[in-house]
Write an enzyme that holds these catalytic residues in place. Structure first.
Site, mmCIF file in Angstrom:
data_model
loop_
_atom_site.group_PDB
_atom_site.id
_atom_site.type_symbol
_atom_site.label_atom_id
_atom_site.label_comp_id
_atom_site.label_asym_id
_atom_site.label_seq_id
_atom_site.Cartn_x
_atom_site.Cartn_y
_atom_site.Cartn_z
ATOM 1 N N LYS A 128 -10.212 0.172 -2.617
ATOM 2 C CA LYS A 128 -10.143 -0.048 -1.175
ATOM 3 C C LYS A 128 -10.467 1.251 -0.436
ATOM 4 C CE LYS A 128 -6.954 -1.295 2.603
ATOM 5 N NZ LYS A 128 -5.602 -1.795 2.958
ATOM 6 N N ASP A 162 0.863 -1.180 0.000
ATOM 7 C CA ASP A 162 0.000 0.000 0.000
ATOM 8 C C ASP A 162 0.900 1.231 0.000
ATOM 9 O OD1 ASP A 162 -1.711 -2.143 0.590
ATOM 10 O OD2 ASP A 162 -3.039 -0.893 1.820
ATOM 11 N N LYS A 170 -6.879 3.252 -3.608
ATOM 12 C CA LYS A 170 -7.293 3.249 -2.202
ATOM 13 C C LYS A 170 -7.535 4.677 -1.761
ATOM 14 C CE LYS A 170 -5.304 2.018 2.343
ATOM 15 N NZ LYS A 170 -4.169 1.348 3.025
#
Length: 333
Positions: free
Chosen positions: A269, A165, A233
């Site tokens: 996400k 991430d 995300k």
């Protein structure tokens, strides 16, 4: 051809030229503007809907299967990570039918501890196993040199991280240096390459709370996908506002448009601030209505959360005992 080369070829095809500052600016600023009122109305409408009356248990179990169970504190210890992994492996000790979460998400220096604690359950969440996700690239600020960001990523992958991430350079993005942001994402993606030639999945964190406008969020979403991100995300969870339903809807619409144009499926996400099962259900509905129910699987949708699991387990227990107090469910037409 490497993954980076394939991503660049796809970007060139979509952009109609090399992904430099001028080409990216022309493309990103040529996107239709976001109707903020319309977006928020669509999100509000979806937020009042839910899933079939008979699917309460399915919804709660699906949420669990899509959670990245997270600890990202400066005070994290190997013991805390082992406890997190124990919860991920067996969310409800009183009910062995409870599914496992998709992943545990930790700082890069904790990856080895997470991998060791998972043991034989470390693997692909689509197969019922648990992935290890690591935040990288000077998370959460992203304020470091590219060399440090790449080393941060490569070290986590070498330690066994299945997913990275990363955070984009919001300062570069907001000042219009799109080529720089693109190149950094693309190089981080290449740093996700393992010794055997496979790649860890890359989630590109936009930090939507710092991007100021829906138009910027839309542009950053496109940029993250063009540069080779496997997921886009919303947030680090360290900045407010974090995940919101309108922002996630906008990102899902971008993923939908990319899929229609290229055939490639990109994950989304939302992370930060999703604590209640009734709110998570709204996200399930939004996914199903926007990109389709096929996105409701771990390689295409995740919740970044630390406390959401506890509420879902509580509602699951109440459902079993007949004292359910979660959201009502209606049929999606």
């Amino acid at each position: 051809m490497t993954t980076q080369e394939l991503s660049r070829r796809a970007a060139v095809d979509v952009l109609g030229g090399e992904p430099d500052d001028a080409t990216l600016r022309r493309f990103l600023h040529g996107l239709p503007g976001v109707d903020a009122v319309g977006l928020e109305q669509r999100a509000a409408g979806l937020g009042t809907r839910s899933i079939k009356t008979t699917s309460k248990a399915w919804a709660l179990d699906t949420i669990i299967k899509l959670i990245d169970l997270t600890t990202l504190e400066g005070s994290d210890t190997p013991g805390k990570v082992r406890s997190l992994v124990a919860k991920a492996k067996n969310p409800d000790a009183a009910d062995p039918s409870t599914p496992r979460v998709a992943a545990v998400c930790v700082y890069g220096d904790m990856v080895g501890d997470a991998v060791a604690a998972l043991g034989d359950l470390h693997g692909d969440p689509d197969d019922g196993l648990i992935s290890v996700a690591a935040v990288a690239t000077a998370f959460p600020s992203g304020r470091s040199s590219l060399a440090i960001k790449l080393a941060d990523t490569a070290e986590a992958v070498a330690a066994g991280a299945d997913e990275i991430d990363m955070v984009i350079d919001r300062g570069a993005f907001l000042s219009g240096r799109y080529g720089l942001v693109y190149d950094q994402i693309a190089q981080v993606k290449e740093a996700c390459r393992r010794a055997d030639g496979s790649y860890a999945s890359l989630k590109v964190i936009l930090e939507t709370g710092e991007l100021n406008t829906y138009d910027n969020i839309k542009r950053a979403s496109w940029l993250g996908i063009l540069a080779g991100g496997d997921f886009i995300k919303t947030s680090t969870g360290k900045v407010q506002p974090a995940a919101t339903l309108p922002t996630t809807l906008l990102m899902l619409e971008t993923v939908r448009d990319w899929h229609r144009g290229t055939g490639e499926r990109i994950g989304v996400k939302p992370a930060g601030g999703i604590r209640a099962s009734k709110d998570a259900v709204k996200y399930l509905v939004t996914v199903a209505e926007t990109v389709g129910e096929e996105w409701l699987q771990p390689h295409l949708f995740r919740f970044g959360a630390s406390s959401l699991l506890n509420d879902v387990l509580l509602q699951r227990q109440k459902l079993t005992t007949g004292h359910y107090s979660g959201p009502d469910y209606v049929t999606i037409d």
